[in-house]
Motif scaffolding. Sequence first.
Motif, PDB file in Angstrom:
ATOM      1  N   ASP A  93       1.081  -1.231  -0.104  1.00 17.58           N
ATOM      2  CA  ASP A  93       0.050  -0.094   0.027  1.00 17.58           C
ATOM      3  C   ASP A  93       0.755   1.415   0.113  1.00 17.58           C
ATOM      4  O   ASP A  93       0.235   2.319  -0.024  1.00 17.58           O
ATOM      5  CB  ASP A  93      -0.936   0.226   1.333  1.00 17.58           C
ATOM      6  CG  ASP A  93      -1.977  -0.907   1.047  1.00 17.58           C
ATOM      7  OD1 ASP A  93      -2.551  -1.271   0.040  1.00 17.58           O
ATOM      8  OD2 ASP A  93      -2.687  -1.417   1.975  1.00 17.58           O
ATOM      9  N   LEU A  94       2.071   1.106   0.001  1.00 16.45           N
ATOM     10  CA  LEU A  94       2.989   2.312  -0.110  1.00 16.45           C
ATOM     11  C   LEU A  94       3.600   2.310  -1.164  1.00 16.45           C
ATOM     12  O   LEU A  94       3.522   1.369  -2.178  1.00 16.45           O
ATOM     13  CB  LEU A  94       4.123   2.159   0.878  1.00 16.45           C
ATOM     14  CG  LEU A  94       3.657   1.866   2.415  1.00 16.45           C
ATOM     15  CD1 LEU A  94       4.905   1.919   3.318  1.00 16.45           C
ATOM     16  CD2 LEU A  94       2.852   3.123   3.049  1.00 16.45           C
ATOM     17  N   THR A  95       4.167   3.732  -1.528  1.00 19.85           N
ATOM     18  CA  THR A  95       4.579   3.865  -2.904  1.00 19.85           C
ATOM     19  C   THR A  95       5.887   3.046  -3.190  1.00 19.85           C
ATOM     20  O   THR A  95       6.661   2.839  -2.061  1.00 19.85           O
ATOM     21  CB  THR A  95       4.957   5.177  -3.226  1.00 19.85           C
ATOM     22  OG1 THR A  95       5.848   5.907  -2.316  1.00 19.85           O
ATOM     23  CG2 THR A  95       3.405   5.912  -3.465  1.00 19.85           C
ATOM     24  N   ILE A 142       2.078   2.697  -6.454  1.00 19.57           N
ATOM     25  CA  ILE A 142       1.786   1.904  -5.197  1.00 19.57           C
ATOM     26  C   ILE A 142       2.591   0.510  -5.608  1.00 19.57           C
ATOM     27  O   ILE A 142       2.344   0.148  -6.518  1.00 19.57           O
ATOM     28  CB  ILE A 142       0.403   1.766  -4.839  1.00 19.57           C
ATOM     29  CG1 ILE A 142      -0.434   3.156  -4.641  1.00 19.57           C
ATOM     30  CG2 ILE A 142      -0.020   0.824  -4.045  1.00 19.57           C
ATOM     31  CD1 ILE A 142      -0.108   3.758  -3.297  1.00 19.57           C
ATOM     32  N   GLU A 145       0.939  -2.643  -7.223  1.00 18.08           N
ATOM     33  CA  GLU A 145       0.534  -2.550  -8.775  1.00 18.08           C
ATOM     34  C   GLU A 145       1.676  -2.458  -9.809  1.00 18.08           C
ATOM     35  O   GLU A 145       1.490  -2.600 -10.936  1.00 18.08           O
ATOM     36  CB  GLU A 145      -0.093  -0.804  -9.168  1.00 18.08           C
ATOM     37  CG  GLU A 145      -1.400  -0.828  -8.429  1.00 18.08           C
ATOM     38  CD  GLU A 145      -1.682   0.703  -8.640  1.00 18.08           C
ATOM     39  OE1 GLU A 145      -1.234   1.299  -9.552  1.00 18.08           O
ATOM     40  OE2 GLU A 145      -2.129   1.504  -7.784  1.00 18.08           O
TER      41      GLU A 145
END
Lengths: 248, 390
Positions: A93-95, A142, A145
Amino acid sequence: MNEALTIDGLTVDFGGFKAVDGFTTVVQKGELRVILGPNGAGKTTLMDLVSGKTASTQGTVHLFGENITNRPEHIIARHGIGRKFQIPSVFRDLTVRQNLEVAASGEPGVFRNLRLHMAAEDRARVEDVIALTRLEPVLGTIAGELSHGQMQWLELGMLITQQAKVILLDEPTAGMTHAETFRTAEIINEMKGSHTILVVEHDMAFVRKIAERITVMHMGKLLAEGPMEKIETDPKVREAYLGSGGIH
Amino acid sequence: MSIEDTSTPTSSSSRLQRYADWAVYAVFIVIILGAPMVIDDVFWLNRISKYLVFGMLGIAIALSWGYAGILNLGQGLFFGLGAYMTAMSLKLMSATSLQQGSDKPVPDFMLWNAEPGAVTDLCCINKGSFLWIPFQSQWFGMAMSIVIPLIVAFVLSSSIFRLRVSGVYVAIITLALVLLVRLLLIDAQPITNGFNGLTDLGWLTIGGFEFDPYMVETYYVVAISLTVVLLLGRWLVSTRAGLILQSTRDDPTRARYLGYDVAAYQIFFFTISAGIAGFAGLLYVVAAEFASPSFMDIGFSISMVVWAAVGGRNSLIGACIGAILINTVEATVSETEIFKEAWKLIIGGVFVLVVLYMPNGLAGIARDLLARFERRRKGAPAETAPKAAE
């Protein structure tokens, strides 16, 4: 000191079943060691034991002379062991940049991290790793992805940012395309020398691209150790692999 | 979560997004601090101040649920503890406590529950009544409103997170605990007034100034407190520690292998969240003039989670606005008899819809809209609108 990782008589006994049984090896500083072995040989369990995920029942692990046997994972990590999992394990959920920033922190404590900005040297390290892994175009994405390959490179990048002295890689090319495998070999070759690396791998084409010394495990024990040419012709190794069609 | 809700990079805040974020904070703070200039009905101001307290609870939930990934279904425990600590002090300051035939204050209900022949003094009127003695200082009670929740939360979370308990088990433990404490509270009738809670309280008095809940000054105490908590919370999640906390939420194993003591981060933020809830309890007592075991009802703790979910659990201000919004709507709607009955049903339905179709709540919708606007402005190929329902 040239001995980076010293594993001595390491054993784990799961109620009578010894997944790793009296395993001993020494990995030199800057070495890239590949661990081969048929399924169930105990390769991943060995990584679990070294990195503190599983507690060993006998034997010791020393990292640059310091005993790290059966310490908690985060303590072992702070001593300098970095681990990459078979299934890519990043903060989904983090970049991408945030992932690297988390890895870059030189300070593990909560209170020491109650500040807004990173130390300049940590920031510089993040930039270096971005260049090495070529993740620049997806920094704001993210992590969940990313493509499979990018995710693996990000995880590798995190280990470098973490400044792990010894890096454990569990099947770094599993599920990768040819092109991705090639790029991964490039990254690992670039890491050679400056990092001590222990790789578990099945893909022989990949192993040939990166390997120096090879350790073969079988039934939890060390079966053979040496350079690629020696291992390939070793009759014991051939026999162990017979069931799975030999080394190919 | 559907794939769509990650389609907008929420945490890769572009400059525009960051500005928008700060703009929302600024507008919100201006509104709550400026409200008394528009609303001159003190009854409404008092009502709103209670909703602002609930907004603070929304922040506490977002911190633990959204940022730490810890679903605490017993946040009412910390709110209740905070409320009782201050209420005890204010009870001793009420006029009736001074009229019980002793020269020192004694709460009226203690006399009703006293053993025959007991001395009318906090020391020995009831079993355990001596616990009230230090609460004769208002500052002690107020300090305890924050300190006790912090201590309880620290002890509780230390045992939970050191044992690596996670997910739904944390929710069950916290839920059970709030019920347990509620029972104990009711059971200790002689010193807590049981079911009835602490009512007929005095006013918070600072430097001779009495904070009548129906005065604009009291509203400001709450509004300024909320502003401070909001900004502190915002700072906290923006720090390196806040980022590392989010990483432990996403993948605790990876965080451990990077060298972080995951439990320490969870304990720290869980405890801070409890402290905020305790502070909210303190403010609620100042504004509402009572403390009751109903603060520890399961329904109340679950309501807090619903507020945060609707507002957006990944956003402190989202959860805060969610809490204020839902409570304002509830208050308006409850005036109508039919809606009053159906409210629980409606809010339950809203919760289910939010969880299914907009897991990031109102804050998520706002971010999505902004991201879409940004893409259009950049002239990127028009993407199909993210359909949440897929």
